[in-house]
Motif scaffolding. Structure first.
Motif, PDB file in Angstrom:
ATOM      1  N   ILE A  94      -7.022  -2.481  -7.665  1.00 16.32           N
ATOM      2  CA  ILE A  94      -7.425  -3.631  -6.864  1.00 16.32           C
ATOM      3  C   ILE A  94      -6.375  -3.792  -5.784  1.00 16.32           C
ATOM      4  N   THR A  95      -6.795  -3.722  -4.527  1.00 14.75           N
ATOM      5  CA  THR A  95      -5.851  -3.782  -3.428  1.00 14.75           C
ATOM      6  C   THR A  95      -6.236  -4.832  -2.400  1.00 14.75           C
ATOM      7  N   ASP A  96      -5.222  -5.501  -1.890  1.00 14.87           N
ATOM      8  CA  ASP A  96      -5.403  -6.466  -0.819  1.00 14.87           C
ATOM      9  C   ASP A  96      -5.585  -5.709   0.492  1.00 14.87           C
ATOM     10  N   MET A  97      -6.300  -6.298   1.440  1.00 14.88           N
ATOM     11  CA  MET A  97      -6.476  -5.670   2.744  1.00 14.88           C
ATOM     12  C   MET A  97      -5.250  -5.893   3.619  1.00 14.88           C
ATOM     13  N   GLU A  98      -4.684  -7.090   3.593  1.00 14.72           N
ATOM     14  CA  GLU A  98      -3.593  -7.446   4.499  1.00 14.72           C
ATOM     15  C   GLU A  98      -2.248  -7.357   3.784  1.00 14.72           C
ATOM     16  N   MET A  99      -1.514  -6.277   4.068  1.00 10.52           N
ATOM     17  CA  MET A  99      -0.162  -6.106   3.535  1.00 10.52           C
ATOM     18  C   MET A  99       0.727  -5.620   4.675  1.00 10.52           C
ATOM     19  N   PRO A 100       2.033  -5.934   4.630  1.00  6.49           N
ATOM     20  CA  PRO A 100       2.881  -5.709   5.804  1.00  6.49           C
ATOM     21  C   PRO A 100       3.227  -4.258   6.161  1.00  6.49           C
ATOM     22  N   VAL A 101       3.535  -3.405   5.212  1.00  6.96           N
ATOM     23  CA  VAL A 101       3.992  -2.053   5.542  1.00  6.96           C
ATOM     24  C   VAL A 101       2.811  -1.104   5.701  1.00  6.96           C
ATOM     25  N   MET A 102       1.967  -1.023   4.687  1.00  5.68           N
ATOM     26  CA  MET A 102       0.733  -0.247   4.760  1.00  5.68           C
ATOM     27  C   MET A 102      -0.379  -1.110   4.195  1.00  5.68           C
ATOM     28  N   ASN A 103      -1.355  -1.428   5.026  1.00  4.88           N
ATOM     29  CA  ASN A 103      -2.430  -2.311   4.580  1.00  4.88           C
ATOM     30  C   ASN A 103      -3.383  -1.586   3.627  1.00  4.88           C
ATOM     31  N   GLY A 104      -4.278  -2.343   3.048  1.00  7.77           N
ATOM     32  CA  GLY A 104      -5.214  -1.798   2.074  1.00  7.77           C
ATOM     33  C   GLY A 104      -6.181  -0.781   2.658  1.00  7.77           C
ATOM     34  N   ILE A 105      -6.516  -0.936   3.936  1.00 14.41           N
ATOM     35  CA  ILE A 105      -7.419   0.024   4.578  1.00 14.41           C
ATOM     36  C   ILE A 105      -6.765   1.403   4.621  1.00 14.41           C
ATOM     37  N   GLU A 106      -5.551   1.463   5.144  1.00 10.06           N
ATOM     38  CA  GLU A 106      -4.850   2.744   5.246  1.00 10.06           C
ATOM     39  C   GLU A 106      -4.531   3.318   3.869  1.00 10.06           C
ATOM     40  N   ALA A 107      -4.118   2.462   2.943  1.00  9.71           N
ATOM     41  CA  ALA A 107      -3.800   2.939   1.596  1.00  9.71           C
ATOM     42  C   ALA A 107      -5.037   3.514   0.918  1.00  9.71           C
ATOM     43  N   THR A 108      -6.173   2.854   1.057  1.00 11.95           N
ATOM     44  CA  THR A 108      -7.408   3.339   0.436  1.00 11.95           C
ATOM     45  C   THR A 108      -7.826   4.672   1.051  1.00 11.95           C
ATOM     46  N   LYS A 109      -7.759   4.784   2.372  1.00 10.92           N
ATOM     47  CA  LYS A 109      -8.078   6.062   3.031  1.00 10.92           C
ATOM     48  C   LYS A 109      -7.198   7.183   2.496  1.00 10.92           C
ATOM     49  N   HIS A 123     -15.583  -4.238   7.387  1.00  7.39           N
ATOM     50  CA  HIS A 123     -16.392  -3.014   7.455  1.00  7.39           C
ATOM     51  C   HIS A 123     -15.482  -1.775   7.373  1.00  7.39           C
ATOM     52  N   HIS A 124     -14.365  -1.782   8.116  1.00 12.29           N
ATOM     53  CA  HIS A 124     -13.423  -0.663   8.071  1.00 12.29           C
ATOM     54  C   HIS A 124     -12.824  -0.494   6.679  1.00 12.29           C
ATOM     55  N   PHE A 125     -12.588  -1.604   6.012  1.00 16.87           N
ATOM     56  CA  PHE A 125     -12.048  -1.552   4.650  1.00 16.87           C
ATOM     57  C   PHE A 125     -13.049  -0.872   3.715  1.00 16.87           C
ATOM     58  N   MET A 126     -14.300  -1.243   3.787  1.00 18.75           N
ATOM     59  CA  MET A 126     -15.331  -0.602   2.957  1.00 18.75           C
ATOM     60  C   MET A 126     -15.442   0.887   3.290  1.00 18.75           C
ATOM     61  N   GLU A 127     -15.442   1.202   4.583  1.00 15.78           N
ATOM     62  CA  GLU A 127     -15.556   2.606   5.002  1.00 15.78           C
ATOM     63  C   GLU A 127     -14.371   3.452   4.550  1.00 15.78           C
ATOM     64  N   ILE A 148     -12.007   1.597  -6.764  1.00 13.73           N
ATOM     65  CA  ILE A 148     -11.068   0.807  -5.965  1.00 13.73           C
ATOM     66  C   ILE A 148     -11.806  -0.425  -5.453  1.00 13.73           C
ATOM     67  N   ILE A 149     -11.248  -1.573  -5.790  1.00 13.45           N
ATOM     68  CA  ILE A 149     -11.804  -2.856  -5.362  1.00 13.45           C
ATOM     69  C   ILE A 149     -10.860  -3.453  -4.328  1.00 13.45           C
ATOM     70  N   GLY A 150     -11.407  -3.869  -3.203  1.00 17.53           N
ATOM     71  CA  GLY A 150     -10.628  -4.519  -2.171  1.00 17.53           C
ATOM     72  C   GLY A 150     -10.824  -6.020  -2.223  1.00 17.53           C
ATOM     73  N   VAL A 151      -9.762  -6.747  -1.894  1.00 19.51           N
ATOM     74  CA  VAL A 151      -9.838  -8.200  -1.776  1.00 19.51           C
ATOM     75  C   VAL A 151      -9.234  -8.595  -0.440  1.00 19.51           C
ATOM     76  N   GLY A 193       0.795  -1.218   0.000  1.00 19.68           N
ATOM     77  CA  GLY A 193       0.000   0.000   0.000  1.00 19.68           C
ATOM     78  C   GLY A 193       0.828   1.268   0.000  1.00 19.68           C
ATOM     79  N   ILE A 194       1.955   1.264   0.696  1.00 19.46           N
ATOM     80  CA  ILE A 194       2.798   2.460   0.745  1.00 19.46           C
ATOM     81  C   ILE A 194       3.316   2.822  -0.645  1.00 19.46           C
TER      82      ILE A 194
END
Length: 131
Positions: A65-80, A104-108, A91-94, A47-48
């Motif tokens: 298309i971004t994964d939610m679980e990534m080590p440095v910056m996850n998909g939630i933070e990257a999408t925000k 829910h946080h990922f969608m938000e 933006i599609i999350g997986v 994500g970073i």
């Protein structure tokens, strides 16, 4: 010719997509799915990297298309962060996570769609057709 994302597109300009996932196998599979739909595809590992790309003014994609679980910056933070930078593309999350609170946080964070892994033709087609 109408593009998968609903905007008009000439045959000279292919839609572009970015896949952000720390798993190389997932990146290869997702690239293949997007190629099937006619996208020109780039990939990043975290994500970073995508946030840095957009902050540098080098991010210009029709779809991310971004994964939610990534080590440095996850998909939630990257999408925000992408949304706060004004990124307006779809933006599609997986995720393989089954924790409803995290999903829910990922969608938000600003996703247009969220899917359980693995992403497949049917799932991808459903969100490309439904703007």
């Amino acid at each position: 010719m109408a593009s998968p994302l609903g905007s008009s597109m000439t045959s000279a300009k292919r839609q572009s997509a970015l896949v952000v996932d720390d798993d190389p196998v997932t990146r290869i599979i997702t690239r293949g799915l997007l190629n099937y739909f006619g996208f020109e595809v780039s990939t990043l590992n975290d994500g970073i990297e995508v946030v840095n790309m957009y902050e540098a003014g080098k991010g210009h994609f029709d779809l991310i298309i971004t994964d939610m679980e990534m080590p440095v910056m996850n998909g939630i933070e990257a999408t925000k962060k992408l949304r706060s930078l004004g990124v307006g593309c779809k933006i599609i999350g997986v995720s393989s996570c089954d924790d409803e609170t995290s999903r829910h946080h990922f969608m938000e964070a600003g996703l247009d769609h969220l899917f359980y892994k693995p992403l497949n033709v049917t799932k991808l087609q459903s969100c490309l057709e439904n703007n």
